[in-house]
Design a protein around this motif. Structure first.
Motif, PDB file in Angstrom:
ATOM      1  N   GLY A  91       0.823  -1.189   0.000  1.00  0.00           N
ATOM      2  CA  GLY A  91       0.000   0.000   0.000  1.00  0.00           C
ATOM      3  C   GLY A  91       0.861   1.245   0.000  1.00  0.00           C
ATOM      4  N   GLN A  92       0.362   2.312  -0.613  1.00  0.00           N
ATOM      5  CA  GLN A  92       1.048   3.609  -0.625  1.00  0.00           C
ATOM      6  C   GLN A  92       0.078   4.669  -0.155  1.00  0.00           C
ATOM      7  N   VAL A  93       0.470   5.414   0.888  1.00  0.00           N
ATOM      8  CA  VAL A  93      -0.364   6.495   1.405  1.00  0.00           C
ATOM      9  C   VAL A  93      -0.073   7.748   0.592  1.00  0.00           C
ATOM     10  N   LEU A  94      -1.092   8.298  -0.057  1.00  0.00           N
ATOM     11  CA  LEU A  94      -0.909   9.486  -0.886  1.00  0.00           C
ATOM     12  C   LEU A  94      -1.108  10.777  -0.108  1.00  0.00           C
ATOM     13  N   ALA A  95      -1.947  10.760   0.903  1.00  0.00           N
ATOM     14  CA  ALA A  95      -2.197  11.953   1.711  1.00  0.00           C
ATOM     15  C   ALA A  95      -2.896  11.530   3.002  1.00  0.00           C
ATOM     16  N   ALA A  96      -2.678  12.313   4.059  1.00  0.00           N
ATOM     17  CA  ALA A  96      -3.198  11.922   5.370  1.00  0.00           C
ATOM     18  C   ALA A  96      -3.969  13.067   6.038  1.00  0.00           C
ATOM     19  N   ASN A  97      -4.826  12.667   6.983  1.00  0.00           N
ATOM     20  CA  ASN A  97      -5.600  13.609   7.803  1.00  0.00           C
ATOM     21  C   ASN A  97      -6.477  14.514   6.939  1.00  0.00           C
ATOM     22  N   LEU A  98      -7.336  13.867   6.156  1.00  0.00           N
ATOM     23  CA  LEU A  98      -8.176  14.558   5.178  1.00  0.00           C
ATOM     24  C   LEU A  98      -9.622  14.643   5.646  1.00  0.00           C
ATOM     25  N   ASP A  99     -10.287  15.706   5.219  1.00  0.00           N
ATOM     26  CA  ASP A  99     -11.738  15.812   5.384  1.00  0.00           C
ATOM     27  C   ASP A  99     -12.448  15.457   4.082  1.00  0.00           C
ATOM     28  N   HIS A 100     -11.825  15.809   2.952  1.00  0.00           N
ATOM     29  CA  HIS A 100     -12.417  15.533   1.643  1.00  0.00           C
ATOM     30  C   HIS A 100     -11.382  14.943   0.698  1.00  0.00           C
ATOM     31  N   VAL A 101     -11.810  13.974  -0.097  1.00  0.00           N
ATOM     32  CA  VAL A 101     -11.030  13.468  -1.226  1.00  0.00           C
ATOM     33  C   VAL A 101     -11.732  13.956  -2.486  1.00  0.00           C
ATOM     34  N   VAL A 102     -11.080  14.862  -3.208  1.00  0.00           N
ATOM     35  CA  VAL A 102     -11.676  15.474  -4.392  1.00  0.00           C
ATOM     36  C   VAL A 102     -11.180  14.733  -5.635  1.00  0.00           C
ATOM     37  N   ILE A 103     -12.079  14.040  -6.303  1.00  0.00           N
ATOM     38  CA  ILE A 103     -11.743  13.246  -7.481  1.00  0.00           C
ATOM     39  C   ILE A 103     -12.050  14.079  -8.726  1.00  0.00           C
ATOM     40  N   CYS A 104     -11.002  14.421  -9.465  1.00  0.00           N
ATOM     41  CA  CYS A 104     -11.143  15.279 -10.641  1.00  0.00           C
ATOM     42  C   CYS A 104     -11.242  14.438 -11.905  1.00  0.00           C
ATOM     43  N   MET A 105     -12.302  14.634 -12.667  1.00  0.00           N
ATOM     44  CA  MET A 105     -12.524  13.937 -13.929  1.00  0.00           C
ATOM     45  C   MET A 105     -12.742  14.980 -15.021  1.00  0.00           C
TER      46      MET A 105
END
Length: 350
Positions: A91-105
């Motif tokens: 596993g690879q952690v991309l970012a930590a301690n988040l409130d939102h994961v914004v998925i851009c399409m």
């Protein structure tokens, strides 16, 4: 709560800070005295899930030492994790301690709903709230149907149509992200850096045009950077992701495909595989047109991938899967023998 967790480190004279960027064996940490450079040698363990990453809260040496070290990381409340491309399926952690994961399409390219569902599964699994942003809305004449398709693939998730060039949708997005921590994720060319600049109100991230030949983006962002938003909160911009492998995303998949899992509760058999069993509510919905075939195929594909990843990282689960495969093989052989015998033998009673 955060202060209580840091108390033991404060007693040792360490300074609290948040990791802004990681660069090889060093990182930048934002503290009350400004941004400092610190050595990460002590927070680079063999377990890749425990390696320091952007968004981590850290305990850092006080001023005066050279070099200063990140001594430890505070427990993460949320983390976005994907599987690496290595054969070890880490596993690879991309970012930590988040409130939102914004998925851009990007709407400048064909909308890949399967990829969106993959991102959403990991986003739900992270513990943060997913948010879908359809970028480059100015490149298509009508976004109505594209928005409807994205919303159908993202139940329970807000989908925002945005054009950074025209300023469309930015006010809605800024209001949602206000005061919290968010990460921008997506493929190269999805417009993440342009979107980040629009939200920041300044040219903080370098932007390049997509290639005319295939419409794909160039890798502009090369590191994961934590950037302060003008209205409060922070935004983590990330490099474009070519691959986004699942990693232990079972509960996330249940969220993304909630309607299929609800249907499965009405199947005649509790272990129904939704392939050919009688009394399968999922297949009935498929035949009735209320469940799209694409949606079910995506669900099956992601379930298989998640199970495969889990089997490579968990000895116990691997053994269980082998037992299940043997049982299915035995059942198939028994059915074959029945057919050869003209229906004789013991009948299975449900």
């Amino acid at each position: 709560m955060w202060e209580a967790e840091f108390a033991q480190h404060a007693a040792r004279g360490l300074v609290p800070g948040r990791v802004v960027r990681v660069d090889r064996n060093m990182c930048e940490v934002f503290t009350a005295d400004g941004t400092v450079r610190a050595d990460t040698a002590l927070v680079m363990p063999s377990d890749p899930l425990r390696i320091v990453c952007t968004g981590d809260w850290a305990a850092v040496d006080p001023a005066g030492g050279d070099p200063r070290f990140v001594r430890t990381l505070l427990p993460r409340r949320t983390a976005f994790v994907r599987s690496t491309s290595s054969k070890r399926s880490e596993g690879q952690v991309l970012a930590a301690n988040l409130d939102h994961v914004v998925i851009c399409m990007s709407l400048a390219a064909e909308l890949d709903l399967g990829r969106l569902e993959r991102f959403l599964s990991l986003a739900w699994e992270s513990g943060a709230q997913p948010l879908v942003v359809l970028t480059k809305a100015d490149t298509v004449p009508d976004t109505t149907y594209l928005l409807a398709d994205a919303e159908a693939a993202a139940p329970g998730v807000l989908v925002v149509v945005v054009s950074a060039a025209a300023g469309e949708g930015l006010d809605v997005l800024a209001a949602v992200l206000d005061g919290g921590s968010a990460v921008l994720l997506g493929q190269s060319g999805a417009g993440k850096s342009t979107l980040a600049n629009a939200l920041l109100g300044r040219e903080a991230q370098e932007v390049q045009a997509v290639r005319d030949a295939d419409g794909k983006g160039r890798h502009t962002t090369t590191t994961r950077d934590l950037l302060p938003l003008p209205s409060g909160g922070v935004l983590i911009d990330t490099p474009g992701l070519r691959g986004i492998g699942l990693f232990d995303a079972e509960s996330g998949l249940s969220q993304v495909f909630a309607e299929i899992e609800r249907l499965a509760q009405d199947c005649r058999f509790h272990d129904c595989s939704h392939q050919s069993e009688p009394g399968c509510a999922v297949l009935a919905a498929l035949a009735g047109g209320t469940l799209p075939h694409r949606r079910l195929e995506s669900y099956r594909k992601l379930l298989r991938e998640n199970a495969w990843i889990a089997s490579r990282t968990d000895q116990r689960l691997r053994a269980e899967m082998r037992r299940e495969w043997k049982q299915r093989t035995a059942a198939g052989r028994e059915m074959y023998e029945r057919k050869r015998g003209g229906g004789g033998g013991h009948r299975r009673v449900y």
